[in-house]
Design a protein around this motif. Structure first.
Motif, PDB file in Angstrom:
ATOM      1  N   GLU B   6      -2.013 -59.866  11.814  1.00 32.79           N
ATOM      2  CA  GLU B   6      -1.734 -61.239  11.364  1.00 32.79           C
ATOM      3  C   GLU B   6      -2.807 -62.198  11.855  1.00 32.79           C
ATOM      4  OE1 GLU B   6       2.099 -61.639  13.031  1.00 32.79           O
ATOM      5  OE2 GLU B   6       3.133 -60.993  11.208  1.00 32.79           O
ATOM      6  N   LEU B   7      -3.190 -62.003  13.110  1.00 27.97           N
ATOM      7  CA  LEU B   7      -4.229 -62.872  13.680  1.00 27.97           C
ATOM      8  C   LEU B   7      -5.504 -62.780  12.854  1.00 27.97           C
ATOM      9  CD1 LEU B   7      -5.388 -64.665  15.923  1.00 27.97           C
ATOM     10  CD2 LEU B   7      -5.938 -62.594  17.192  1.00 27.97           C
ATOM     11  N   LEU B   8      -5.893 -61.545  12.533  1.00 23.65           N
ATOM     12  CA  LEU B   8      -7.101 -61.338  11.742  1.00 23.65           C
ATOM     13  C   LEU B   8      -6.956 -61.984  10.365  1.00 23.65           C
ATOM     14  CD1 LEU B   8      -7.958 -57.632  12.621  1.00 23.65           C
ATOM     15  CD2 LEU B   8      -9.232 -59.683  13.275  1.00 23.65           C
ATOM     16  N   ASN B   9      -5.866 -61.708   9.703  1.00 22.99           N
ATOM     17  CA  ASN B   9      -5.667 -62.260   8.360  1.00 22.99           C
ATOM     18  C   ASN B   9      -5.686 -63.784   8.382  1.00 22.99           C
ATOM     19  OD1 ASN B   9      -5.503 -59.749   7.211  1.00 22.99           O
ATOM     20  ND2 ASN B   9      -3.275 -59.638   7.290  1.00 22.99           N
ATOM     21  N   LYS B  10      -5.080 -64.325   9.403  1.00 26.31           N
ATOM     22  CA  LYS B  10      -5.034 -65.779   9.501  1.00 26.31           C
ATOM     23  C   LYS B  10      -6.434 -66.367   9.574  1.00 26.31           C
ATOM     24  CE  LYS B  10      -2.923 -67.107  13.132  1.00 26.31           C
ATOM     25  NZ  LYS B  10      -1.797 -67.354  14.032  1.00 26.31           N
ATOM     26  N   ALA B  15      -7.719 -56.536   8.095  1.00 25.65           N
ATOM     27  CA  ALA B  15      -7.408 -55.576   9.158  1.00 25.65           C
ATOM     28  C   ALA B  15      -7.819 -54.190   8.711  1.00 25.65           C
ATOM     29  CB  ALA B  15      -5.928 -55.624   9.496  1.00 25.65           C
ATOM     30  N   THR B  16      -9.112 -53.944   8.692  1.00 27.55           N
ATOM     31  CA  THR B  16      -9.607 -52.630   8.259  1.00 27.55           C
ATOM     32  C   THR B  16      -9.440 -51.614   9.380  1.00 27.55           C
ATOM     33  OG1 THR B  16     -11.804 -53.084   9.082  1.00 27.55           O
ATOM     34  CG2 THR B  16     -11.343 -53.736   6.828  1.00 27.55           C
ATOM     35  N   PRO B  17      -9.444 -50.337   9.012  1.00 24.62           N
ATOM     36  CA  PRO B  17      -9.316 -49.265  10.012  1.00 24.62           C
ATOM     37  C   PRO B  17     -10.372 -49.400  11.099  1.00 24.62           C
ATOM     38  CG  PRO B  17      -9.087 -48.357   7.821  1.00 24.62           C
ATOM     39  CD  PRO B  17      -9.495 -49.785   7.644  1.00 24.62           C
ATOM     40  N   ALA B  18     -11.615 -49.643  10.709  1.00 20.39           N
ATOM     41  CA  ALA B  18     -12.689 -49.769  11.684  1.00 20.39           C
ATOM     42  C   ALA B  18     -12.396 -50.909  12.654  1.00 20.39           C
ATOM     43  CB  ALA B  18     -14.016 -50.011  10.975  1.00 20.39           C
ATOM     44  N   ARG B  19     -12.048 -52.035  12.100  1.00 22.34           N
ATOM     45  CA  ARG B  19     -11.806 -53.205  12.944  1.00 22.34           C
ATOM     46  C   ARG B  19     -10.641 -52.990  13.903  1.00 22.34           C
ATOM     47  NH1 ARG B  19     -12.335 -57.927   9.281  1.00 22.34           N
ATOM     48  NH2 ARG B  19     -14.546 -57.672   9.734  1.00 22.34           N
ATOM     49  N   LEU B  20      -9.576 -52.414  13.401  1.00 21.70           N
ATOM     50  CA  LEU B  20      -8.428 -52.167  14.270  1.00 21.70           C
ATOM     51  C   LEU B  20      -8.772 -51.161  15.355  1.00 21.70           C
ATOM     52  CD1 LEU B  20      -5.581 -52.102  11.593  1.00 21.70           C
ATOM     53  CD2 LEU B  20      -6.100 -53.905  13.279  1.00 21.70           C
ATOM     54  N   ALA B  21      -9.527 -50.134  14.973  1.00 20.91           N
ATOM     55  CA  ALA B  21      -9.897 -49.114  15.953  1.00 20.91           C
ATOM     56  C   ALA B  21     -10.780 -49.709  17.043  1.00 20.91           C
ATOM     57  CB  ALA B  21     -10.621 -47.966  15.263  1.00 20.91           C
ATOM     58  N   ILE B  22     -11.670 -50.603  16.653  1.00 24.85           N
ATOM     59  CA  ILE B  22     -12.554 -51.235  17.627  1.00 24.85           C
ATOM     60  C   ILE B  22     -11.742 -52.056  18.624  1.00 24.85           C
ATOM     61  CG2 ILE B  22     -14.313 -53.022  17.931  1.00 24.85           C
ATOM     62  CD1 ILE B  22     -15.572 -52.025  15.295  1.00 24.85           C
ATOM     63  N   ILE B  23     -10.845 -52.865  18.091  1.00 23.78           N
ATOM     64  CA  ILE B  23     -10.012 -53.675  18.982  1.00 23.78           C
ATOM     65  C   ILE B  23      -9.227 -52.770  19.911  1.00 23.78           C
ATOM     66  CG2 ILE B  23      -8.059 -55.257  19.056  1.00 23.78           C
ATOM     67  CD1 ILE B  23      -9.043 -56.442  16.431  1.00 23.78           C
ATOM     68  N   ASN B  24      -8.767 -51.670  19.363  1.00 23.54           N
ATOM     69  CA  ASN B  24      -7.992 -50.738  20.172  1.00 23.54           C
ATOM     70  C   ASN B  24      -8.796 -50.150  21.323  1.00 23.54           C
ATOM     71  OD1 ASN B  24      -5.239 -49.961  20.032  1.00 23.54           O
ATOM     72  ND2 ASN B  24      -5.955 -47.836  19.874  1.00 23.54           N
ATOM     73  N   ILE B  25     -10.024 -49.865  21.068  1.00 25.35           N
ATOM     74  CA  ILE B  25     -10.880 -49.333  22.129  1.00 25.35           C
ATOM     75  C   ILE B  25     -10.958 -50.327  23.278  1.00 25.35           C
ATOM     76  CG2 ILE B  25     -13.285 -48.844  22.728  1.00 25.35           C
ATOM     77  CD1 ILE B  25     -13.553 -47.502  20.002  1.00 25.35           C
ATOM     78  N   PHE B  26     -11.093 -51.587  22.941  1.00 26.47           N
ATOM     79  CA  PHE B  26     -11.188 -52.598  23.991  1.00 26.47           C
ATOM     80  C   PHE B  26      -9.864 -52.787  24.712  1.00 26.47           C
ATOM     81  CE2 PHE B  26     -15.044 -53.677  21.653  1.00 26.47           C
ATOM     82  CZ  PHE B  26     -15.928 -53.848  22.707  1.00 26.47           C
ATOM     83  N   LYS B  27      -8.769 -52.617  24.005  1.00 26.81           N
ATOM     84  CA  LYS B  27      -7.457 -52.742  24.650  1.00 26.81           C
ATOM     85  C   LYS B  27      -7.261 -51.647  25.687  1.00 26.81           C
ATOM     86  CE  LYS B  27      -5.110 -55.745  21.689  1.00 26.81           C
ATOM     87  NZ  LYS B  27      -4.534 -57.022  22.105  1.00 26.81           N
ATOM     88  N   GLU B  64     -14.806 -65.157  16.775  1.00 29.71           N
ATOM     89  CA  GLU B  64     -13.395 -65.519  16.647  1.00 29.71           C
ATOM     90  C   GLU B  64     -12.720 -65.664  18.000  1.00 29.71           C
ATOM     91  OE1 GLU B  64     -12.039 -62.251  14.427  1.00 29.71           O
ATOM     92  OE2 GLU B  64     -13.299 -62.757  12.728  1.00 29.71           O
ATOM     93  N   GLY B  65     -13.428 -65.280  19.049  1.00 27.77           N
ATOM     94  CA  GLY B  65     -12.845 -65.424  20.378  1.00 27.77           C
ATOM     95  C   GLY B  65     -11.952 -64.280  20.798  1.00 27.77           C
ATOM     96  N   ILE B  66     -11.949 -63.210  20.018  1.00 32.02           N
ATOM     97  CA  ILE B  66     -11.134 -62.051  20.392  1.00 32.02           C
ATOM     98  C   ILE B  66     -11.883 -61.219  21.427  1.00 32.02           C
ATOM     99  CG2 ILE B  66     -10.141 -59.900  19.532  1.00 32.02           C
ATOM    100  CD1 ILE B  66      -9.604 -61.390  16.880  1.00 32.02           C
ATOM    101  N   LEU B  67     -13.190 -61.132  21.262  1.00 32.78           N
ATOM    102  CA  LEU B  67     -14.033 -60.480  22.258  1.00 32.78           C
ATOM    103  C   LEU B  67     -14.955 -61.530  22.854  1.00 32.78           C
ATOM    104  CD1 LEU B  67     -15.196 -57.209  20.446  1.00 32.78           C
ATOM    105  CD2 LEU B  67     -13.285 -57.504  22.025  1.00 32.78           C
ATOM    106  N   ARG B  68     -15.619 -61.159  23.947  1.00 29.17           N
ATOM    107  CA  ARG B  68     -16.676 -62.030  24.448  1.00 29.17           C
ATOM    108  C   ARG B  68     -17.829 -61.180  24.949  1.00 29.17           C
ATOM    109  NH1 ARG B  68     -16.744 -63.892  30.339  1.00 29.17           N
ATOM    110  NH2 ARG B  68     -15.473 -62.345  31.433  1.00 29.17           N
ATOM    111  N   LYS B  69     -19.001 -61.723  24.833  1.00 31.03           N
ATOM    112  CA  LYS B  69     -20.207 -61.028  25.251  1.00 31.03           C
ATOM    113  C   LYS B  69     -20.391 -61.241  26.750  1.00 31.03           C
ATOM    114  CE  LYS B  69     -23.552 -61.341  22.155  1.00 31.03           C
ATOM    115  NZ  LYS B  69     -24.727 -61.866  21.419  1.00 31.03           N
ATOM    116  N   VAL B  70     -20.770 -60.187  27.454  1.00 30.68           N
ATOM    117  CA  VAL B  70     -20.985 -60.286  28.890  1.00 30.68           C
ATOM    118  C   VAL B  70     -22.426 -59.921  29.216  1.00 30.68           C
ATOM    119  CG1 VAL B  70     -20.236 -59.466  31.154  1.00 30.68           C
ATOM    120  CG2 VAL B  70     -18.596 -59.590  29.268  1.00 30.68           C
TER     121      VAL B  70
END
Ligand SMILES: [Mn+2]
Ligand SMILES: [Mn+2]
Ligand SMILES: [Zn+2]
Ligand SMILES: [Zn+2]
Lengths: 138, 138
Positions: B6-10, B15-27, B64-70
Motif C-alpha cells: 500500500e505504501l508503494l502504491n500510494k 509492488a513488483t516481485p523485485a521491489r518487494l524482494a529487495i525490501i525484504n532483504i533489508f528487513k 521515497e525515504g524507505i531506504l537511506r544511503k550510508v
DNA sequence: TTCTACTTGCAAGTAATTTGCATCTATGTT
DNA sequence: AACATAGATGCAAATTACTTGCAAGTAGAA
C-alpha cells in the motif's frame, strides 16, 4: 615553504614542482576541493600538468597525513589540509561549506566507545551536517 | 508485507516481485549493504534479475525515504532501512559494523546550528566512527 | 479483460579514479 | 659538478560503480 620540502624528503618523497604547487593550493584554500578543481587551478601555473599527477599526489599526500579526504556526499572525492580537526556544514543547494569545531563532539567519542561491545579504540570519525544556507532557504 | 504494498502504491510505485524482494532483504538485515550484495542475495530467489533493477530500486526507495544511503568510506554506496535514526562504528580491517544511537549527538546539532553564521536549518547529518574492532586490534 | 503508466532486462554509455609503461628528474653520492 | 637511481610524471588504456535508452513485460485502475 622550507619545512615542506624537508617533510616530504623525510618521508621519501621528492619535492617536485607539481607536488609543491598542489600543497600550495591547499594552503591558500579553506574549503575542501576536488582533484578536478586542483587541476584547473594548477593548469594556470604549470604547463603540461596532467590530472593523473593530481590524483596520485592527492592520494599519497593523504596517506602521509598532509591532506585528508572529506566525504560530503558528492560523486567525487574532496580533499583539504589535514590541520586542526574540524567538521562541516554544507548547503545542499549552493554547496556553501562552513567549518566548525566542537569539543563536545570529540568528548562524545569516549562515551560512545565505552558503551561499545566490539570496539575499544577509534582511529577517526566523520561528522558532517547538511542543510540549506540562509541564502538558499528563502 | 501488506503495509508495504500500500505504501508503494500510494507513492505511485508498483509492488513488483523485485521491489518487494529487495525490501525484504533489508528487513532481514541489520547492517548496511551494497547493490552488489543485494544482487547476490536476490539471484538465489529471482531468476533473471538484473543489477540495473537493483540500482534503480535502491535509488527510488531511497528518495521515497524507505531506504537511506550510508557513507562508510567505501568505493561503493551502502544502503539500509531508513528506520530509527542511528550511527555506526566500523572496523577498518574486517568491516564489522556496530550501530548506536546517541541523544547527545542529536542535541549537539541545535547548539551547532545556533552558532552558525550561514545556516539556520539542518536537513540531515552523518556521524560515523572508524577504528579496529577487538578482534582486529590484537 | 483492457489500458496504460510504471518496470525490467539488456546493451551501451558515463564519469571518477587507477594502472602500465616509457621517459624524466630530484636528491644522495662520488 | 657529474652520476646513479628511486621515485615522478605524461599519456593512453583499463577499471569500476553506476546510469541511461529502448523495447518488451506487468501491476493496478477502471
Ligand atoms: Mn574543512
Ligand atoms: Mn545502520
Ligand atoms: Zn546555499
Ligand atoms: Zn575488525
Amino acid at each position: 615553504m622550507q619545512g615542506i620540502k624537508e617533510l616530504l624528503n623525510k618521508k621519501g618523497h621528492k619535492a617536485t614542482p607539481a607536488r609543491l604547487a598542489i600543497i600550495n593550493i591547499f594552503k591558500n584554500n579553506k574549503k575542501p576541493i576536488s582533484a578536478e578543481e586542483v587541476y584547473k587551478n594548477l593548469k594556470t601555473k604549470l604547463k603540461n600538468i596532467n590530472v593523473t599527477t593530481i590524483y596520485r599526489n592527492l592520494s599519497s599526500l593523504s596517506s602521509e597525513g598532509i591532506l585528508r579526504k572529506v566525504d560530503l556526499k558528492k560523486d567525487f572525492d574532496l580533499f583539504e589540509l589535514n590541520e586542526d580537526h574540524h567538521h562541516h556544514i554544507v548547503c545542499t543547494d549552493c554547496n556553501k561549506i562552513e567549518s566548525f569545531k566542537n569539543k563536545e563532539v570529540e568528548n562524545l567519542l569516549n562515551t560512545i566507545i565505552k558503551k561499545s561491545n566490539n570496539f575499544k579504540q577509534i582511529k577517526e570519525h566523520s561528522f558532517e551536517i547538511f542543510g540549506l544556507c540562509k541564502a538558499c532557504s528563502k
